[in-house]
Design an enzyme around this catalytic site. Structure first.
Site, PDB file in Angstrom:
ATOM      1  N   ASP A  15      83.845  25.078  41.939  1.00  0.00           N
ATOM      2  CA  ASP A  15      83.102  23.974  41.637  1.00  0.00           C
ATOM      3  C   ASP A  15      83.680  23.654  40.112  1.00  0.00           C
ATOM      4  O   ASP A  15      83.867  24.694  39.256  1.00  0.00           O
ATOM      5  CB  ASP A  15      81.689  24.162  41.834  1.00  0.00           C
ATOM      6  CG  ASP A  15      80.780  22.894  41.753  1.00  0.00           C
ATOM      7  OD1 ASP A  15      81.371  21.857  41.690  1.00  0.00           O
ATOM      8  OD2 ASP A  15      79.626  22.755  41.530  1.00  0.00           O
ATOM      9  N   GLY A  50      85.401  18.130  38.536  1.00  0.00           N
ATOM     10  CA  GLY A  50      85.149  16.863  37.936  1.00  0.00           C
ATOM     11  C   GLY A  50      84.812  16.825  36.401  1.00  0.00           C
ATOM     12  O   GLY A  50      85.242  16.193  35.523  1.00  0.00           O
ATOM     13  N   ARG A  51      84.076  17.803  36.016  1.00  0.00           N
ATOM     14  CA  ARG A  51      83.651  18.093  34.699  1.00  0.00           C
ATOM     15  C   ARG A  51      84.916  18.582  33.972  1.00  0.00           C
ATOM     16  O   ARG A  51      84.998  18.115  32.537  1.00  0.00           O
ATOM     17  CB  ARG A  51      82.497  19.319  34.689  1.00  0.00           C
ATOM     18  CG  ARG A  51      81.268  18.585  34.879  1.00  0.00           C
ATOM     19  CD  ARG A  51      79.954  19.729  35.187  1.00  0.00           C
ATOM     20  NE  ARG A  51      80.384  19.929  36.661  1.00  0.00           N
ATOM     21  CZ  ARG A  51      79.579  21.167  37.084  1.00  0.00           C
ATOM     22  NH1 ARG A  51      78.814  21.887  36.368  1.00  0.00           N
ATOM     23  NH2 ARG A  51      79.837  21.345  38.349  1.00  0.00           N
ATOM     24  N   ARG A  71      88.797  12.133  37.856  1.00  0.00           N
ATOM     25  CA  ARG A  71      88.588  13.171  38.785  1.00  0.00           C
ATOM     26  C   ARG A  71      89.688  13.917  39.443  1.00  0.00           C
ATOM     27  O   ARG A  71      89.830  15.190  39.677  1.00  0.00           O
ATOM     28  CB  ARG A  71      87.294  13.001  39.495  1.00  0.00           C
ATOM     29  CG  ARG A  71      86.093  12.682  38.822  1.00  0.00           C
ATOM     30  CD  ARG A  71      85.000  12.212  39.623  1.00  0.00           C
ATOM     31  NE  ARG A  71      84.584  13.382  40.605  1.00  0.00           N
ATOM     32  CZ  ARG A  71      83.725  14.045  40.526  1.00  0.00           C
ATOM     33  NH1 ARG A  71      83.169  14.240  39.435  1.00  0.00           N
ATOM     34  NH2 ARG A  71      83.392  15.079  41.332  1.00  0.00           N
ATOM     35  N   HIS A  84      90.743  17.747  40.468  1.00  0.00           N
ATOM     36  CA  HIS A  84      91.266  18.279  41.686  1.00  0.00           C
ATOM     37  C   HIS A  84      92.699  18.844  41.896  1.00  0.00           C
ATOM     38  O   HIS A  84      92.682  19.977  42.495  1.00  0.00           O
ATOM     39  CB  HIS A  84      90.962  17.490  42.841  1.00  0.00           C
ATOM     40  CG  HIS A  84      89.627  16.762  42.810  1.00  0.00           C
ATOM     41  ND1 HIS A  84      88.418  17.656  42.803  1.00  0.00           N
ATOM     42  CD2 HIS A  84      88.880  15.699  42.935  1.00  0.00           C
ATOM     43  CE1 HIS A  84      87.363  16.955  42.820  1.00  0.00           C
ATOM     44  NE2 HIS A  84      87.561  15.712  42.984  1.00  0.00           N
ATOM     45  N   SER A 132      82.861  19.701  51.333  1.00  0.00           N
ATOM     46  CA  SER A 132      81.551  19.864  52.396  1.00  0.00           C
ATOM     47  C   SER A 132      81.287  18.915  53.063  1.00  0.00           C
ATOM     48  O   SER A 132      81.766  17.657  53.057  1.00  0.00           O
ATOM     49  CB  SER A 132      80.489  20.424  51.246  1.00  0.00           C
ATOM     50  OG  SER A 132      80.197  19.290  50.526  1.00  0.00           O
ATOM     51  N   ASN A 139      80.248  16.039  50.834  1.00  0.00           N
ATOM     52  CA  ASN A 139      81.246  15.614  50.158  1.00  0.00           C
ATOM     53  C   ASN A 139      81.554  14.113  50.552  1.00  0.00           C
ATOM     54  O   ASN A 139      82.299  13.631  49.705  1.00  0.00           O
ATOM     55  CB  ASN A 139      82.531  16.492  49.629  1.00  0.00           C
ATOM     56  CG  ASN A 139      82.114  17.545  48.737  1.00  0.00           C
ATOM     57  OD1 ASN A 139      82.579  18.522  49.032  1.00  0.00           O
ATOM     58  ND2 ASN A 139      80.938  17.486  47.920  1.00  0.00           N
ATOM     59  N   SER A 190      74.826  25.124  48.250  1.00  0.00           N
ATOM     60  CA  SER A 190      75.295  23.879  48.760  1.00  0.00           C
ATOM     61  C   SER A 190      75.703  24.017  50.087  1.00  0.00           C
ATOM     62  O   SER A 190      76.796  23.192  50.426  1.00  0.00           O
ATOM     63  CB  SER A 190      76.505  23.438  47.692  1.00  0.00           C
ATOM     64  OG  SER A 190      75.873  23.102  46.538  1.00  0.00           O
TER      65      SER A 190
HETATM   66  C1  IPE Z   1      80.211  22.083  46.639  1.00  0.00           C
HETATM   67  O1  IPE Z   1      80.237  21.514  45.574  1.00  0.00           O
HETATM   68  C2  IPE Z   1      81.276  22.016  47.764  1.00  0.00           C
HETATM   69  C3  IPE Z   1      82.514  22.579  47.249  1.00  0.00           C
HETATM   70  C4  IPE Z   1      82.850  23.061  46.190  1.00  0.00           C
HETATM   71  C5  IPE Z   1      83.555  21.975  47.911  1.00  0.00           C
HETATM   72  P1  IPE Z   1      79.423  20.394  45.113  1.00  0.00           P
HETATM   73  O2  IPE Z   1      80.064  19.779  43.802  1.00  0.00           O
HETATM   74  O3  IPE Z   1      79.843  19.493  46.220  1.00  0.00           O
HETATM   75  O4  IPE Z   1      77.836  20.585  45.133  1.00  0.00           O
HETATM   76  P2  IPE Z   1      76.729  19.966  44.529  1.00  0.00           P
HETATM   77  O5  IPE Z   1      76.657  18.568  45.079  1.00  0.00           O
HETATM   78  O6  IPE Z   1      76.906  20.214  43.109  1.00  0.00           O
HETATM   79  O7  IPE Z   1      75.574  20.862  45.345  1.00  0.00           O
HETATM   80  C1  IPE Z   2      84.635  21.048  43.154  1.00  0.00           C
HETATM   81  O1  IPE Z   2      84.581  20.311  42.094  1.00  0.00           O
HETATM   82  C2  IPE Z   2      85.625  20.405  44.141  1.00  0.00           C
HETATM   83  C3  IPE Z   2      84.835  19.772  45.350  1.00  0.00           C
HETATM   84  C4  IPE Z   2      83.596  19.553  45.724  1.00  0.00           C
HETATM   85  C5  IPE Z   2      85.860  19.071  46.363  1.00  0.00           C
HETATM   86  P1  IPE Z   2      83.497  19.011  41.767  1.00  0.00           P
HETATM   87  O2  IPE Z   2      84.430  17.761  42.304  1.00  0.00           O
HETATM   88  O3  IPE Z   2      82.325  19.243  42.677  1.00  0.00           O
HETATM   89  O4  IPE Z   2      83.418  18.885  40.340  1.00  0.00           O
HETATM   90  P2  IPE Z   2      82.165  18.710  39.323  1.00  0.00           P
HETATM   91  O5  IPE Z   2      80.984  19.508  40.167  1.00  0.00           O
HETATM   92  O6  IPE Z   2      81.773  17.129  39.523  1.00  0.00           O
HETATM   93  O7  IPE Z   2      82.574  19.151  37.983  1.00  0.00           O
HETATM   94 MG    MG Z   3      80.794  19.983  41.850  1.00  0.00          MG
END
Ligand code: IPE
Ligand code: IPE
Ligand code: MG
EC number: 2.5.1.-
Length: 257
Positions: A30, A33-34, A43, A47, A75, A78, A206
């Site tokens: 996880d 994005g941040r 974003r 990835h 997920s 997602n 999650s």
């Molecule tokens: C969980 O992360 C799913 C994956 C890492 C693929 P998310 O970023 O989707 O989870 P939430 O929304 O913060 O719970």
């Molecule tokens: C995890 O990173 C990757 C997936 C869920 C596919 P995020 O995309 O959830 O990154 P944040 O949580 O927004 O930083």
């Molecule tokens: Mg996330």
């Protein structure tokens, strides 16, 4: 027990039978994005960097004695993200399979993709099949990628499969035990989960491996996934080794009066 009911080694181990080093590690990757946001980037770039981190982590895991790894790639929730991001994520998976599968196959890695295939683009389903076919004889390291995976849906599917067996006379209601139920989950042929890692400072599952995490140790690391490296995995293993896994029993050597 009637034919057709398989069992899984469920986590009924005693502390002295649990491995000192984790054999099966799961990672909720996880923070992509941040990571991108902190750099003023899209974003998708986060990835992309996340895929590099995965490649590094697979290599490090093998070196550090881990034999089974389950990573959360996408997920069932997602799909709530913008269509363009979903499509970028699928594209990255496609690229990962196309560019890395041959190498992983040669290195003795068995790659399995778990999760619902319904709803996935056709070419991704083809990637899932190819990954299974090209690596199924390997046994040095097992990499399980959870794609379009939700633990609740996985449990519901297992329950439906068992109900169908009862209906057809292949099983009886009393055949259902934690072991036989575990045998119906998509993770059925992996050893019990020892360690669950989540990056980015979030402290939740999650909808990942709800059943399998029954006796896993949890390690939450603040690092954003694209920055994850061997040192972070080593740190997680060090924390794991310091834990006292009791599996419901009392601390070794501490006998009550
Ligand atoms: C969980 O992360 C799913 C994956 C890492 C693929 P998310 O970023 O989707 O989870 P939430 O929304 O913060 O719970
Ligand atoms: C995890 O990173 C990757 C997936 C869920 C596919 P995020 O995309 O959830 O990154 P944040 O949580 O927004 O930083
Ligand atoms: Mg996330």
């Amino acid at each position: 027990m009637p034919a057709g009911v398989t069992t899984q080694v469920s986590d009924t181990r005693e502390a002295d039978k649990a491995p000192v080093s984790p054999l099966h590690v799961a990672i909720i990757m996880d923070g992509n994005g941040r990571w991108a946001k902190a750099r003023g980037q899209m974003r998708t770039l986060g990835h992309k960097a996340g895929v590099n981190a995965l490649q590094r982590t697979i290599r490090a895991a093998g070196d550090l004695g881990i034999t089974h790894m389950t990573v959360f790639a996408f997920s069932t929730e997602n799909w709530r993200r913008p269509a363009a991001e979903v499509s970028d994520l699928m594209g990255l998976l496609r690229t990962f399979i196309e560019s890395d599968l041959g190498k992983l196959a040669k290195e003795g890695v068995c790659v399995r993709i778990i999760g619902q295939q319904d709803g996935l683009p056709k070419d991704i389903v083809e990637c899932v099949r190819k990954a299974h076919d090209d690596t199924r004889h390997n046994s040095r390291f097992f990499l399980q990628v959870a794609l379009n995976y939700g633990a609740q849906a996985d449990v519901v599917e297992a329950a439906k499969r068992f109900a169908a067996k009862v209906k057809s006379g292949e099983a009886e209601v009393n055949d259902l035990t934690p072991e036989t139920f575990g045998g119906l989950l998509s993770t059925h042929d992996l050893p019990p989960l020892d360690l669950m890692i989540r990056t980015s400072g979030e402290h939740r599952l999650s909808n990942f491996l709800l059943w399998e995490a029954a006796y896993a140790e949890f390690v939450f690391q603040d690092v954003l996934w694209p920055d994850y490296d061997r040192v972070h995995l080593e740190e997680a293993l060090r924390i794991f080794k310091e834990r006292d896994r009791r599996f419901g029993a009392v601390e070794a050597g501490h006998v009550s009066a």
